[in-house]
Design an enzyme around this catalytic site. Structure first.
Site, short mmCIF file in Angstrom:
data_model
loop_
_atom_site.label_atom_id
_atom_site.label_comp_id
_atom_site.label_asym_id
_atom_site.label_seq_id
_atom_site.Cartn_x
_atom_site.Cartn_y
_atom_site.Cartn_z
CG HIS A 138 -0.51 -8.56 -14.53
ND1 HIS A 138 -0.25 -7.41 -15.30
CD2 HIS A 138 -1.60 -8.27 -13.71
CE1 HIS A 138 -1.38 -6.63 -15.12
NE2 HIS A 138 -2.22 -7.28 -14.40
CG ASP A 215 5.10 -7.97 -11.16
OD1 ASP A 215 4.69 -7.10 -10.12
OD2 ASP A 215 4.50 -8.49 -11.93
CD GLN A 218 -1.39 -8.31 -6.29
OE1 GLN A 218 -1.85 -8.34 -5.20
NE2 GLN A 218 -2.04 -7.74 -7.59
CE LYS A 241 -1.62 -3.94 -8.47
NZ LYS A 241 -2.85 -4.38 -9.12
CB CYS A 379 -4.07 -8.84 -16.41
SG CYS A 379 -5.26 -7.36 -16.39
N1 7TS Z 1 1.95 -7.29 -11.83
C1 7TS Z 1 1.13 -7.97 -10.95
C2 7TS Z 1 1.52 -9.13 -10.19
C3 7TS Z 1 -0.08 -7.36 -10.69
O1 7TS Z 1 -1.03 -7.99 -9.71
C4 7TS Z 1 -0.48 -6.08 -11.32
C5 7TS Z 1 -1.84 -5.47 -11.34
C6 7TS Z 1 0.59 -5.67 -12.13
C7 7TS Z 1 1.68 -6.01 -12.43
C8 7TS Z 1 0.32 -4.22 -12.87
O2 7TS Z 1 0.03 -3.25 -11.90
P1 7TS Z 1 -0.27 -1.56 -12.47
O3 7TS Z 1 -0.55 -1.16 -11.15
O4 7TS Z 1 0.76 -1.15 -13.08
O5 7TS Z 1 -1.69 -1.88 -13.13
N2 7TS Z 1 -2.80 -6.52 -11.11
C9 7TS Z 1 -4.18 -6.31 -10.93
C10 7TS Z 1 -5.16 -7.32 -10.57
O6 7TS Z 1 -4.70 -8.26 -10.13
N3 7TS Z 1 -6.31 -6.99 -10.72
O7 7TS Z 1 -6.30 -5.73 -11.15
C11 7TS Z 1 -4.97 -5.27 -11.43
#
Ligand code: 7TS
Length: 421
Positions: A138, A215, A218, A241, A379
């Site tokens: 990401h 990370d 997910q 999430k 992303c």
């Molecule tokens: N890393 C992964 C693997 C992610 O899927 C996401 C967010 C992030 C980092 C960033 O997370 P945040 O909560 O700090 O924004 N992924 C997604 C997505 O797949 N669609 O919208 C956000």
């Protein structure tokens, strides 16, 4: 309409024993209609919906307990502090970390990674050093490292993946060496669903003395995580999430590493004493929690952790795997549709492209049917480029999704074909 293969239905027969109809009652938003159709929410990788227990906890906190923490002698402040710190223990147990002080509350995965890049990276990574990531990161696990590399004169190396979206471990191993000062990799890919061999990734990096950040944005919502068994040095995830509020996330860090790191931000609560000449920093974890934190968010996350624990992450993983297999089979029967991301080890993410329509059009037509998916590059632009697609349509699953919803998705895709034929 595209027929759903009856064999696929049997293959996905429930073994996890989740009472999904009952679970759905816990999520008020799932009872909504969108554009006059029952909501089919398949955008869980972007953010998950919240159970009533989390919503009630936020209301209760603000109604009866709201106060600032770590500073009041009064009853409300003490209550809020106790609850806030209690969640730290819950998160420690969720990740099987060794100590509560290894759990840092941050805004989300993005902030967790930036914290490590700034606090660990600036101190430990210098000119000619290398940081290794994978081809399926990401942007939040690319850009902070790029910024650090630019500042420190270091180099970003990218471990490639194959066409199925699997990390090429031999190539990864070849990238590692004495210059490797940090490895930062996604545990589960948000764009493809690939589950990376995290333990092996860590073992290989440790041979060169390089710490590893995983990370887990997910991963943490969909499987049991044991940071000690994984052997990783840092683990990041986002509360929103994992059925919790937005604006709250976790950085797990090995105590010895966190101890040696300078603070990320300066301000209240992260100090032991301040004079104009010198500031002494607080102990872990407070050293990394400057300012008034997202107290309600932390307490809401605690309720979310209780909720998933009551169901059981192993059962959640088993159910979502059944659903993923069912979904994969259903989507595979649709002519002109190609799944993007076909790793052997996969979580509940179904990314696809269609000959008939652009992902954006797929998303728009599905939305009119009440079906929420995400479309675009997720992303993960460099990954899209590697796989030769500009964008995909992505359905991402949760334990509250059902086969009927997968069937609705298939029906919605039939509508896309109809519109574009
Ligand atoms: N890393 C992964 C693997 C992610 O899927 C996401 C967010 C992030 C980092 C960033 O997370 P945040 O909560 O700090 O924004 N992924 C997604 C997505 O797949 N669609 O919208 C956000």
């Amino acid at each position: 309409m595209t027929a759903v293969n009856p064999k696929a239905r049997r293959a996905g027969a429930a073994v996890s024993g989740l009472d999904v109809a009952k679970i759905r009652q816990d999520f008020p938003i799932l009872g909504q209609t969108v554009h006059g159709k029952p909501l089919v929410y398949l955008d869980n990788a972007a953010t998950s919906q919240k159970p009533q227990a989390v919503i009630d906890t936020l209301v209760r906190y603000y109604t009866t307990e709201n106060a600032n923490i770590h500073r009041g002698v009064h009853a409300l402040s003490q209550m809020a502090t106790e609850e806030y710190e209690g969640v730290r223990t819950k998160v420690r147990q969720l990740l099987n970390a060794a100590e509560d002080r290894e759990i840092i509350f941050v805004r989300g995965t993005t902030e967790a990674i930036n914290l490590v890049a700034q606090a660990y990276g600036r101190q430990n990574i210098g000119p000619e050093d290398e940081i290794v990531i994978s081809a399926m990161e990401h942007h939040s696990n690319i850009v902070p490292w790029q910024m650090l590399c630019q500042e420190r004169g270091a180099r970003l190396r990218v471990a490639p993946c194959n066409d199925a979206g699997e990390l090429l471990l031999d190539d990864y191993q070849r990238l590692l060496g004495p210059r490797t000062k940090l490895v930062s990799m996604v545990h589960v890919s948000n764009a493809l669903g690939t589950i990376n061999p995290a333990k092996q990734i860590v073992e290989l990096a440790h041979r060169w003395g390089a710490p590893v950040l995983l990370d887990g944005a997910q991963a943490a919502p969909h499987m049991s995580i044991d940071v000690q068994a994984l052997g990783c040095d840092f683990y990041a995830f986002s509360g929103h999430k994992l059925y919790g509020p937005t604006g709250i996330g976790i950085l797990y860090g090995r105590a010895a590493l966190l101890e040696a790191m300078p603070p990320y931000q300066g301000g209240g609560d992260m100090i032991r004493s301040v004079t104009y000449e010198k500031t002494l920093y607080n102990t872990l974890p407070y050293k990394f929690e400057a300012g008034t934190p997202h107290i309600a968010g932390v307490i809401g996350l605690g309720a979310a952790i209780d909720y998933v624990n009551a169901i059981g992450l192993d059962r959640i993983a088993a159910y979502e795997e059944e659903l993923r297999q069912y979904g994969t089979k259903c989507l595979s029967t649709i002519s002109g549709l190609r799944l993007v991301g076909t790793a052997k080890e996969k979580a509940g993410i179904l990314s696809f492209v269609m000959e008939q329509a652009h992902p954006h059009d797929i998303g728009t037509i599905l939305d009119a049917e009440g079906i929420a998916i995400r479309t675009g590059h997720h992303c993960a632009q460099p990954l899209m480029e590697r796989l030769g697609v500009a964008a995909t349509a992505r359905a991402s699953l949760s334990f509250y999704n059902t086969r009927e919803e997968i069937d609705a998705l298939v029906k919605g895709i039939d509508r896309v074909i109809e519109v574009f034929s």
